[in-house]
Write a protein that holds these residues in place. Structure first.
Motif, short mmCIF file in Angstrom:
data_model
loop_
_atom_site.label_atom_id
_atom_site.label_comp_id
_atom_site.label_asym_id
_atom_site.label_seq_id
_atom_site.Cartn_x
_atom_site.Cartn_y
_atom_site.Cartn_z
N GLU A 158 0.84 -1.20 0.00
CA GLU A 158 0.00 0.00 0.00
C GLU A 158 0.87 1.24 0.00
O GLU A 158 2.02 1.21 0.45
CB GLU A 158 -0.91 0.06 1.23
N SER A 159 0.30 2.32 -0.46
CA SER A 159 1.03 3.57 -0.49
C SER A 159 0.03 4.70 -0.29
O SER A 159 -1.12 4.60 -0.71
CB SER A 159 1.76 3.61 -1.83
N ALA A 160 0.45 5.75 0.41
CA ALA A 160 -0.49 6.82 0.73
C ALA A 160 0.24 8.14 0.88
O ALA A 160 1.46 8.17 1.09
CB ALA A 160 -1.25 6.49 2.01
N THR A 161 -0.52 9.21 0.80
CA THR A 161 0.06 10.55 0.90
C THR A 161 -0.74 11.36 1.92
O THR A 161 -1.96 11.25 1.99
CB THR A 161 0.03 11.25 -0.48
N ILE A 162 -0.03 12.14 2.71
CA ILE A 162 -0.68 13.06 3.64
C ILE A 162 -1.15 14.28 2.83
O ILE A 162 -0.37 14.88 2.09
CB ILE A 162 0.32 13.54 4.73
N THR A 163 -2.42 14.59 2.94
CA THR A 163 -2.98 15.72 2.20
C THR A 163 -3.79 16.60 3.16
O THR A 163 -3.93 16.27 4.33
CB THR A 163 -3.95 15.22 1.10
N LYS A 164 -4.32 17.68 2.62
CA LYS A 164 -5.18 18.54 3.45
C LYS A 164 -6.40 17.77 3.93
O LYS A 164 -6.87 17.95 5.05
CB LYS A 164 -5.62 19.77 2.64
N ASP A 165 -6.93 16.93 3.05
CA ASP A 165 -8.12 16.14 3.41
C ASP A 165 -7.78 14.99 4.34
O ASP A 165 -8.61 14.55 5.13
CB ASP A 165 -8.80 15.59 2.16
N ASN A 166 -6.57 14.46 4.19
CA ASN A 166 -6.13 13.37 5.05
C ASN A 166 -4.85 13.77 5.77
O ASN A 166 -3.76 13.34 5.44
CB ASN A 166 -5.89 12.10 4.21
N PRO A 167 -5.00 14.66 6.78
CA PRO A 167 -3.82 15.31 7.35
C PRO A 167 -3.06 14.47 8.38
O PRO A 167 -1.99 14.87 8.81
CB PRO A 167 -4.41 16.56 8.02
N TYR A 170 -3.36 8.46 10.50
CA TYR A 170 -4.56 7.65 10.57
C TYR A 170 -5.47 7.88 9.35
O TYR A 170 -5.89 6.92 8.71
CB TYR A 170 -5.32 7.96 11.87
N HIS A 171 -5.73 9.15 9.04
CA HIS A 171 -6.63 9.44 7.92
C HIS A 171 -6.05 8.98 6.59
O HIS A 171 -6.75 8.39 5.77
CB HIS A 171 -6.93 10.95 7.86
N ALA A 172 -4.76 9.24 6.38
CA ALA A 172 -4.13 8.84 5.11
C ALA A 172 -4.12 7.31 5.00
O ALA A 172 -4.37 6.76 3.92
CB ALA A 172 -2.71 9.39 5.03
N GLY A 173 -3.85 6.64 6.11
CA GLY A 173 -3.83 5.18 6.12
C GLY A 173 -5.20 4.60 5.81
O GLY A 173 -5.34 3.68 5.00
N LYS A 174 -6.21 5.17 6.45
CA LYS A 174 -7.58 4.68 6.22
C LYS A 174 -7.98 4.92 4.76
O LYS A 174 -8.61 4.07 4.13
CB LYS A 174 -8.58 5.38 7.14
N ALA A 175 -7.60 6.08 4.22
CA ALA A 175 -7.95 6.40 2.83
C ALA A 175 -7.31 5.40 1.88
O ALA A 175 -7.84 5.11 0.81
CB ALA A 175 -7.51 7.82 2.50
#
Ligand SMILES: [Zn+2]
Length: 437
Positions: A158-167, A170-175
């Protein structure tokens, strides 16, 4: 010489005292109960779908499959399905091999093989994804036999990015579809290097490879993270899991340095810390009364505060400015302070030794504080320092004579993570899975 010895001793404590939170490959050993099992075909048919059996034996018997409900027990289930009380008695009399039937749980599956005349031929009880109990009639009594499914481990990516919506992590991981469990494991790998509470920025990104354990084509358990890379404020942190000659698994950099450090980045778990917006509002309060020489973590009253490193409590006190506070001495050089606590941790008193990660108190707003927060200070040789920029003692790296083994083991894993994640993660779909490993 004395200092070196002390530091070595200190590190040894740090290393040995840390919890084995990553040692979670495969579960509790499963006892397989070898009872006499005659040549009844069903005794080995756990993987055969019930439908098939129904077809084969439709004329004489059928399987009744049910899901255990709240408040069920075996006696009630027997009654409800009009099964013989003496059969129930004989089954329970089998003792230990069937003792699990006394602890059936809602949601578990139970099957009964019943003849057209209502006679019970067999019971199949699926205790969990791995273990199934089979009970077969043999003449006037029954025999019990446990079967264990063979789990298959698949490597997920998996790969994810921290964004304004997923700051947040936890949020980025869940997304990205990660479970709470894997997000927590990822935060543990990086808890010495990255402040997930304070230092995440939009554009930070991470990739990870982890084990998923399958039985019959379904994920039944998540295993360990095998390797990960986290880019935080432009700096890339790679970590890879390695099991050493002694059988101890832990995370290392590609060069073989331990990910563990003498101090945690955050003395409050990131999942409890409020946004930095709230933190900024707290600063003016401090500025009125004293120069602000610490880091503030806004968190709910009662949130556990953790010792950031192994050490000894030197002060546990209350005053007007700091409220309830604790000071910990770590070796000769380092001191940490924890202010505005609502309560002290159990057994926390001067002279008491504490371990890294141990609860030493709870977030509060005692003293000069208008909202619950932890004010954390880090001092080196009595001088306030920023724990982010000070160079800190590290745990022991891979031993020189084990480095070749280490490299041989982790190189293919890191190459794979690299090839899947590349340098620019942004263009990747969020749900690549590859089998193998
Ligand atoms: Zn403060």
């Amino acid at each position: 010489m004395k200092a070196a010895l002390l530091l070595a001793a200190f590190l040894a404590v740090v290393i040995t005292a840390l919890p084995a939170q990553q040692s979670d490959s495969l579960p509790e050993a499963r006892v397989s109960l070898e009872l006499e099992v005659p040549g009844i075909p069903d005794a080995v048919s756990v993987n055969v779908p019930p439908v098939k059996q129904e077809q084969m034996e439709a004329s004489t018997s059928r399987w009744v499959n049910l899901t255990i409900k709240q408040g069920d027990n075996l006696a009630r289930i027997f009654q409800r399905n009009k099964l013989s009380a003496s059969d129930l008695h004989n089954i329970v009399a089998l003792g230990k091999p069937v003792s699990s039937l006394k602890k059936i749980l809602p949601g578990q599956e139970l099957g009964f093989k019943i003849t057209s005349s209502g006679e019970l031929l067999a019971i199949r009880y699926k205790k969990n994804a791995f273990d199934t109990l089979l009970i077969n009639r043999q003449d006037q009594t029954f025999v019990a036999n446990w079967e264990s499914a063979t789990p298959e481990t698949i490597v997920a990516f998996e790969s994810a990015t921290i964004t304004k919506d997923n700051p947040s992590l936890y949020h980025a991981g869940k997304a990205a579809g990660l479970s709470d469990n894997i997000i927590m494991k990822l935060s543990h790998i990086y808890q010495w290097d990255i402040s997930f509470a304070l230092d995440l920025r939009a554009g930070d990104s991470f990739s990870l490879m982890y084990e998923e354990i399958y039985v019959d084509g379904e994920v039944v358990k998540e295993g360990s993270i095998i390797a990960a890379t986290f880019t935080n404020m432009g700096k890339r942190h790679e970590a890879v899991r390695y099991t050493d000659i002694a059988g101890r698994s832990d995370y290392y950099t590609p060069e073989g340095l331990s990910m563990r450090k003498a101090f945690l980045r955050d003395p409050v778990h990131f999942s409890h810390v409020s946004s930095s917006f709230n933190l900024r509002r707290l600063h003016p309060i401090h500025k009125k009364v004293m120069p602000h020489r610490g880091i503030d973590y806004a968190a709910k009253r009662g949130t556990p505060v953790l010792a950031s490193g192994d050490g000894k409590v030197t002060i546990r006190r209350q005053n007007n400015a700091s409220g309830r506070y604790v000071v910990i001495q770590h070796g000769e050089q380092y001191t940490t302070k924890y202010l505005h606590l609502s309560a002290f941790g159990k057994g926390i008193k001067p002279g008491q030794s504490v371990k890294q990660g141990q609860i030493i108190g709870y977030v509060g707003a005692t003293g000069w504080a208008t909202a619950p927060h932890l004010h954390y200070e880090f001092l080196v040789a009595g001088v306030h320092r920023n724990p982010k920029t000070v160079s800190l003692p590290k745990a022991l790296p891979i031993a020189k004579d084990e480095l070749k083994r280490f490299r041989d083991s982790v190189s293919p894993v890191l190459a794979r993570l690299e090839s899947i994640s590349g340098k620019g993660y942004a263009s990747l779909p969020s749900n690549n899975r590859s089998s193998g490993g």
